[in-house]
Enzyme design. Structure first.
Site, short mmCIF file in Angstrom:
data_model
loop_
_atom_site.label_atom_id
_atom_site.label_comp_id
_atom_site.label_asym_id
_atom_site.label_seq_id
_atom_site.Cartn_x
_atom_site.Cartn_y
_atom_site.Cartn_z
N GLY A 1 -3.62 3.32 -7.83
CA GLY A 1 -3.49 2.00 -7.23
C GLY A 1 -4.80 1.54 -6.62
O GLY A 1 -5.15 0.35 -6.67
N GLN B 1 4.15 -0.08 -3.96
CA GLN B 1 5.34 0.43 -3.26
C GLN B 1 6.64 -0.17 -3.82
O GLN B 1 7.70 0.43 -3.69
CB GLN B 1 5.25 0.14 -1.76
CG GLN B 1 4.16 0.93 -1.05
CD GLN B 1 4.43 2.44 -1.02
OE1 GLN B 1 5.55 2.91 -1.26
NE2 GLN B 1 3.39 3.21 -0.72
N SER C 1 1.03 2.43 -9.01
CA SER C 1 0.54 3.80 -8.84
C SER C 1 1.70 4.75 -9.14
O SER C 1 2.76 4.65 -8.52
CB SER C 1 0.06 4.00 -7.41
OG SER C 1 -0.22 5.37 -7.19
N HIS D 1 2.23 7.98 -8.75
CA HIS D 1 2.69 9.08 -7.88
C HIS D 1 3.67 8.59 -6.81
O HIS D 1 4.26 9.39 -6.09
CB HIS D 1 1.51 9.85 -7.27
CG HIS D 1 0.75 9.15 -6.17
ND1 HIS D 1 1.00 9.39 -4.84
CD2 HIS D 1 -0.27 8.25 -6.21
CE1 HIS D 1 0.16 8.66 -4.11
NE2 HIS D 1 -0.62 7.96 -4.93
N THR E 1 -12.85 8.40 -21.33
CA THR E 1 -11.79 9.12 -22.03
C THR E 1 -10.54 9.12 -21.17
O THR E 1 -10.59 9.38 -19.97
CB THR E 1 -12.24 10.57 -22.33
OG1 THR E 1 -13.45 10.49 -23.09
CG2 THR E 1 -11.18 11.33 -23.12
N CYS F 1 -3.05 6.99 4.65
CA CYS F 1 -4.50 6.83 4.72
C CYS F 1 -4.97 6.71 6.16
O CYS F 1 -6.09 7.05 6.49
CB CYS F 1 -4.94 5.58 3.96
SG CYS F 1 -4.21 5.49 2.35
N1 PLP Z 1 -1.39 0.12 -2.40
C1 PLP Z 1 -0.40 0.52 -1.61
C2 PLP Z 1 0.55 -0.49 -1.05
C3 PLP Z 1 -0.24 1.88 -1.32
O1 PLP Z 1 0.76 2.27 -0.52
C4 PLP Z 1 -1.16 2.81 -1.87
C5 PLP Z 1 -1.06 4.24 -1.54
O2 PLP Z 1 -0.63 4.63 -0.48
C6 PLP Z 1 -2.17 2.33 -2.71
C7 PLP Z 1 -2.25 0.98 -2.95
C8 PLP Z 1 -3.16 3.26 -3.33
O3 PLP Z 1 -2.62 3.94 -4.44
P1 PLP Z 1 -3.27 5.31 -4.96
O4 PLP Z 1 -2.85 6.38 -4.00
O5 PLP Z 1 -2.70 5.50 -6.32
O6 PLP Z 1 -4.74 5.11 -5.01
#
Ligand code: PLP
Length: 379
Positions: free
Chosen positions: A69, A176, A196, A198, A234, A322
């Protein structure tokens, strides 16, 4: 372990792990190579692309795989100037994820005007401010579909229809929302959308930027011309295969899984509100992701609650992974007008979460909060 931090990441589904192991073992050829095993990899990637597109009602040709993401969001902000060469303004919401806020800050440092749309205490976006800020000089509007800390959903349809008056491209960070709430790229009005994998039981390090048909964008990674010349390099084949399986499982889980998460989330909140005084649920009045509950608990520090839960093998967080450990009130709560003070505890469910798990946490919280309140003032 009781894992209730699924907005930070989710456990990769067994089917995802199996497909990835298979891909790593048997299908290691470079998809750009000119022989049979490589063509098999190309077919596997095409299948994954179709599954991801189906999850968000897009066409497979609109899917560009990224490293996550963060890359997708960074790429969009970096392309703002090329979307409208004479554009001087970018509009984003003040509660965006750091992967939108930080590149927007870079654009501001380069001389672009960045408008941060305010939200109110319920998380509602200031649409009047959006309308006032839109003009022919606006290159891009970026508003997330759902907030990672609060789960609050943004009025994207309204944002798109107002931006459409000036023909301004709209990007949405749906990292999300996807997998928890129906997402239709085709009907949303946005022309760029970030995912994203994961966050929906797929692997880490793989994401998607959906680029609407007809939108001319410059490559953000140049080199080999992969991903229809948009993102060279790649491909992360095993990640892409895992992403495809995760997307298919998420789509298959609709609408039962989100409805179940909502029931568990509501049950958790009712139990906590009934037993602990001085607790508020952030964003309780408006549209919210079914899996997210952000509680403000008076008289305690969030980190202390999280540490005590951790001692009992319970994983939850104070908001964005984060920003974890930063002790500062999050930019999201600050934007919503909350003063520093109450501890913010986020629990975020997945389709694997159970009633036993949420009950156990709701039952442990009163004693933990009492213990911390009795230990003395947090501030
Ligand atoms: N955007 C939002 C709203 C998120 O919650 C996150 C991850 O916590 C991201 C972007 C970033 O995604 P990624 O962990 O795949 O870089």
């Amino acid at each position: 372990m009781i894992y209730l931090d699924n907005n930070a990441t989710t456990r990769p589904a067994p089917e995802v792990r199996e497909a990835m192991a298979c891909s790593l073992e048997a299908d290691f050829a470079n998809p750009s190579s000119p022989y049979g095993p490589a063509r098999k990899v190309v077919r596997a990637m095409a299948e994954a692309r179709e599954s991801v597109a189906a999850l968000v009602n897009a066409s497979p040709g609109e899917v560009v795989f990224t490293s996550g993401g963060t890359e997708a969001n960074n790429a969009v902000l970096a392309m703002a100037r090329s979307l409208k060469p004479d554009g001087t303004r970018v509009i984003i919401s003040s509660v965006e994820h750091a992967s939108v806020l930080a590149p927007a800050g870079c654009l501001a440092a380069q001389g672009l005007e960045v408008v941060y749309l305010p939200v109110n205490g319920d998380g509602n976006l200031d649409l009047d401010r959006l309308t006032e800020s839109l003009d022919d000089r606006t290159a891009l509007v970026s508003v997330m579909m759902a907030n990672n800390e609060t789960g609050i959903m943004m009025p994207l349809e309204e944002v798109c229809s107002r931006a459409a008056v000036y023909g301004i491209p709209v990007h949405s960070d749906a990292v999300q929302a996807a997998g928890k709430s129906p997402v239709s790229f085709a009907d949303s009005g946005v022309c760029l959308l970030s995912l994203s994998m994961h966050k929906l039981h797929g692997p880490k390090g793989i994401g998607v930027l959906l680029v609407g048909d007809g939108l001319e964008t410059e490559p953000w990674l140049t080199g080999g011309g992969q991903e229809r010349n948009r993102r060279g390099g790649t491909e992360n084949v095993a990640g892409i295969v895992g992403a495809g399986v995760a997307a298919r499982l998420a789509l298959d889980s609709f609408p039962e899984a989100p409805a179940r998460m909502r029931r568990l989330r509501d049950r958790f909140e009712q139990r906590v509100l009934g037993r602990v005084s001085g607790v508020r649920v952030v964003g309780a009045v408006g549209p919210r992701l079914p899996n997210t509950s952000l509680l403000l608990v008076d008289g305690v520090e969030a980190d202390a609650v999280i540490s005590l839960l951790d001692l009992e093998g319970i994983c939850c967080s104070s908001g964005s992974a984060c920003a974890a450990g930063s002790h500062e009130t999050s930019h999201v709560l600050t934007a919503m007008g909350f003063q520093p003070g109450p501890g913010a505890l986020r629990i975020s469910l997945s389709r694997e979460s159970t009633a036993e798990e949420v009950d156990l946490v709701a039952d442990r919280l009163p004693a933990i909060v009492d213990q911390l309140r009795n230990a003395g003032p947090a501030f």
